[in-house]
Design a protein around this motif. Sequence first.
Motif, mmCIF file in Angstrom:
data_model
loop_
_atom_site.group_PDB
_atom_site.id
_atom_site.type_symbol
_atom_site.label_atom_id
_atom_site.label_comp_id
_atom_site.label_asym_id
_atom_site.label_seq_id
_atom_site.Cartn_x
_atom_site.Cartn_y
_atom_site.Cartn_z
ATOM 1 N N LEU A 1 22.195 14.705 -59.407
ATOM 2 C CA LEU A 1 22.192 15.046 -60.957
ATOM 3 C C LEU A 1 22.222 13.709 -61.856
ATOM 4 O O LEU A 1 21.569 14.044 -63.131
ATOM 5 N N SER A 2 22.078 12.280 -61.594
ATOM 6 C CA SER A 2 21.732 11.324 -62.054
ATOM 7 C C SER A 2 21.585 10.343 -61.108
ATOM 8 O O SER A 2 21.824 10.303 -59.804
ATOM 9 N N PRO A 3 21.673 9.270 -61.762
ATOM 10 C CA PRO A 3 21.251 7.746 -60.827
ATOM 11 C C PRO A 3 22.590 7.311 -59.709
ATOM 12 O O PRO A 3 22.136 7.505 -59.050
ATOM 13 N N HIS A 4 23.511 7.982 -60.094
ATOM 14 C CA HIS A 4 25.657 7.284 -59.432
ATOM 15 C C HIS A 4 25.668 9.064 -58.588
ATOM 16 O O HIS A 4 27.274 8.838 -58.436
ATOM 17 N N PHE A 5 25.443 10.386 -59.461
ATOM 18 C CA PHE A 5 26.044 11.522 -59.130
ATOM 19 C C PHE A 5 25.194 12.271 -58.678
ATOM 20 O O PHE A 5 23.919 12.742 -58.939
ATOM 21 N N SER A 6 26.190 12.965 -57.861
ATOM 22 C CA SER A 6 26.243 14.779 -57.019
ATOM 23 C C SER A 6 26.403 15.693 -57.637
ATOM 24 O O SER A 6 27.948 15.668 -58.117
ATOM 25 N N ARG A 7 25.486 16.548 -57.764
ATOM 26 C CA ARG A 7 25.933 17.964 -57.358
ATOM 27 C C ARG A 7 27.527 18.594 -57.225
ATOM 28 O O ARG A 7 28.344 18.369 -57.199
ATOM 29 N N SER A 8 27.136 17.780 -55.710
ATOM 30 C CA SER A 8 28.836 18.124 -54.221
ATOM 31 C C SER A 8 29.191 17.799 -54.763
ATOM 32 O O SER A 8 30.846 17.767 -54.587
ATOM 33 N N GLU A 9 29.521 16.071 -55.245
ATOM 34 C CA GLU A 9 31.168 15.795 -55.667
ATOM 35 C C GLU A 9 31.953 16.557 -56.866
ATOM 36 O O GLU A 9 33.224 16.237 -57.065
ATOM 37 N N PHE A 10 31.045 17.548 -57.792
ATOM 38 C CA PHE A 10 31.751 18.248 -58.845
ATOM 39 C C PHE A 10 31.837 19.892 -58.918
ATOM 40 O O PHE A 10 32.852 20.838 -59.248
ATOM 41 N N ARG A 11 32.021 19.532 -57.409
ATOM 42 C CA ARG A 11 32.067 21.468 -56.844
ATOM 43 C C ARG A 11 33.076 21.357 -56.308
ATOM 44 O O ARG A 11 33.963 20.962 -56.301
ATOM 45 N N CYS A 12 33.695 23.426 -56.449
ATOM 46 C CA CYS A 12 34.894 23.796 -56.701
ATOM 47 C C CYS A 12 35.542 23.312 -55.595
ATOM 48 O O CYS A 12 35.040 23.930 -54.018
ATOM 49 N N ARG A 13 36.948 22.989 -55.549
ATOM 50 C CA ARG A 13 37.294 21.939 -54.346
ATOM 51 C C ARG A 13 38.062 23.477 -53.572
ATOM 52 O O ARG A 13 37.941 23.540 -52.163
ATOM 53 N N CYS A 14 37.535 24.874 -54.102
ATOM 54 C CA CYS A 14 38.175 25.942 -53.703
ATOM 55 C C CYS A 14 37.317 26.706 -52.314
ATOM 56 O O CYS A 14 37.492 27.469 -51.359
ATOM 57 N N GLY A 15 35.628 25.782 -52.269
ATOM 58 C CA GLY A 15 34.928 26.093 -51.133
ATOM 59 C C GLY A 15 33.972 27.752 -51.975
ATOM 60 O O GLY A 15 32.986 27.950 -51.083
ATOM 61 N N CYS A 16 33.785 27.690 -53.160
ATOM 62 C CA CYS A 16 33.261 28.695 -54.042
ATOM 63 C C CYS A 16 32.025 28.261 -54.076
ATOM 64 O O CYS A 16 31.419 29.127 -54.675
ATOM 65 N N GLY A 17 31.673 27.720 -54.277
ATOM 66 C CA GLY A 17 30.554 26.884 -54.931
ATOM 67 C C GLY A 17 30.271 26.229 -56.110
ATOM 68 O O GLY A 17 29.061 26.326 -56.588
ATOM 69 N N ALA A 18 31.078 26.823 -56.894
ATOM 70 C CA ALA A 18 31.249 26.512 -58.771
ATOM 71 C C ALA A 18 30.214 25.554 -58.648
ATOM 72 O O ALA A 18 31.604 24.000 -58.430
ATOM 73 N N ASP A 19 29.583 24.824 -59.743
ATOM 74 C CA ASP A 19 28.891 23.069 -59.353
ATOM 75 C C ASP A 19 28.340 23.050 -60.979
ATOM 76 O O ASP A 19 28.023 22.581 -61.515
ATOM 77 N N ALA A 20 28.760 24.483 -61.868
ATOM 78 C CA ALA A 20 27.855 24.615 -63.517
ATOM 79 C C ALA A 20 28.483 23.355 -64.507
ATOM 80 O O ALA A 20 29.273 23.535 -64.954
ATOM 81 N N VAL A 21 28.298 22.189 -63.529
ATOM 82 C CA VAL A 21 27.941 20.819 -64.848
ATOM 83 C C VAL A 21 27.673 20.308 -65.722
ATOM 84 O O VAL A 21 26.539 20.338 -65.988
ATOM 85 N N ALA A 22 28.134 20.250 -67.033
ATOM 86 C CA ALA A 22 27.248 19.743 -68.215
ATOM 87 C C ALA A 22 26.510 18.502 -68.167
ATOM 88 O O ALA A 22 27.338 17.500 -67.715
ATOM 89 N N PRO A 23 25.571 18.861 -68.302
ATOM 90 C CA PRO A 23 24.425 17.439 -68.139
ATOM 91 C C PRO A 23 25.039 16.296 -68.917
ATOM 92 O O PRO A 23 24.830 15.521 -68.643
ATOM 93 N N ALA A 24 25.707 16.958 -70.408
ATOM 94 C CA ALA A 24 26.397 15.740 -71.311
ATOM 95 C C ALA A 24 27.231 14.788 -70.571
ATOM 96 O O ALA A 24 27.568 13.816 -70.894
ATOM 97 N N LEU A 25 27.781 15.669 -69.762
ATOM 98 C CA LEU A 25 29.468 15.573 -69.338
ATOM 99 C C LEU A 25 29.025 13.203 -68.318
ATOM 100 O O LEU A 25 29.476 13.550 -68.063
ATOM 101 N N VAL A 26 27.788 14.335 -67.532
ATOM 102 C CA VAL A 26 27.632 13.684 -66.638
ATOM 103 C C VAL A 26 26.625 12.135 -67.554
ATOM 104 O O VAL A 26 26.567 11.202 -66.655
ATOM 105 N N GLU A 27 25.999 12.121 -68.051
ATOM 106 C CA GLU A 27 25.528 11.411 -68.827
ATOM 107 C C GLU A 27 26.507 10.516 -69.727
ATOM 108 O O GLU A 27 26.272 8.720 -68.913
ATOM 109 N N ARG A 28 27.609 10.797 -70.644
ATOM 110 C CA ARG A 28 28.375 10.115 -70.136
ATOM 111 C C ARG A 28 29.602 9.385 -69.391
ATOM 112 O O ARG A 28 29.869 7.942 -68.681
ATOM 113 N N LEU A 29 29.376 10.393 -68.190
ATOM 114 C CA LEU A 29 29.695 9.380 -66.833
ATOM 115 C C LEU A 29 28.886 8.334 -66.585
ATOM 116 O O LEU A 29 29.796 7.735 -65.891
ATOM 117 N N GLU A 30 27.761 8.194 -65.837
ATOM 118 C CA GLU A 30 26.914 7.090 -65.982
ATOM 119 C C GLU A 30 27.535 6.068 -67.140
ATOM 120 O O GLU A 30 27.196 5.090 -66.831
#
Length: 131
Positions: free
Chosen positions: A4-33
């Motif tokens: 997703l970004s230099p230090h974050f991967s989509r799998s880190e944001f994926r819903c913990r229930c196993g459903c696969g939901a992983d639509a994280v807002a790019p602007a949030l990932v930018e702030r986390l970087e």
Amino acid sequence: MGDLSPHFSRSEFRCRCGCGADAVAPALVERLEEIRAILERPVLIRSGCRCPAHNRAVGGKSGSAHVADPARRQWCTAADLAVAGDAARWDVVLAAIRVGICRIGVAEGFVHVDIDRANSEDRLWLYPPRG
Ligand SMILES: [Zn+2]
């Protein structure tokens, strides 16, 4: 290198229930970087995206910024960042404020940061200690 970004991967944001939901807002990932750059150490995502069912299961409020629901074109705009101890908690809160995050929730083991635009009220709140 994350996918997703230099230090974050989509799998880190994926819903913990196993459903696969992983639509994280790019602007949030930018702030986390930016937060990671200030801290100069890895930022561990304790909770990122949640499908509506998992959000209910973990006691999230309805309309939580964690909810990712592609059917409603809803992106996850919140992440709970793991912290261990008072100093780490302070560092994360300070970094979040410095990068312009105005909605911050503080708990014993994590700091919630969100950029929820529908919920524009700036807030700092506490989560009750877990029994
Ligand atoms: Zn789920």
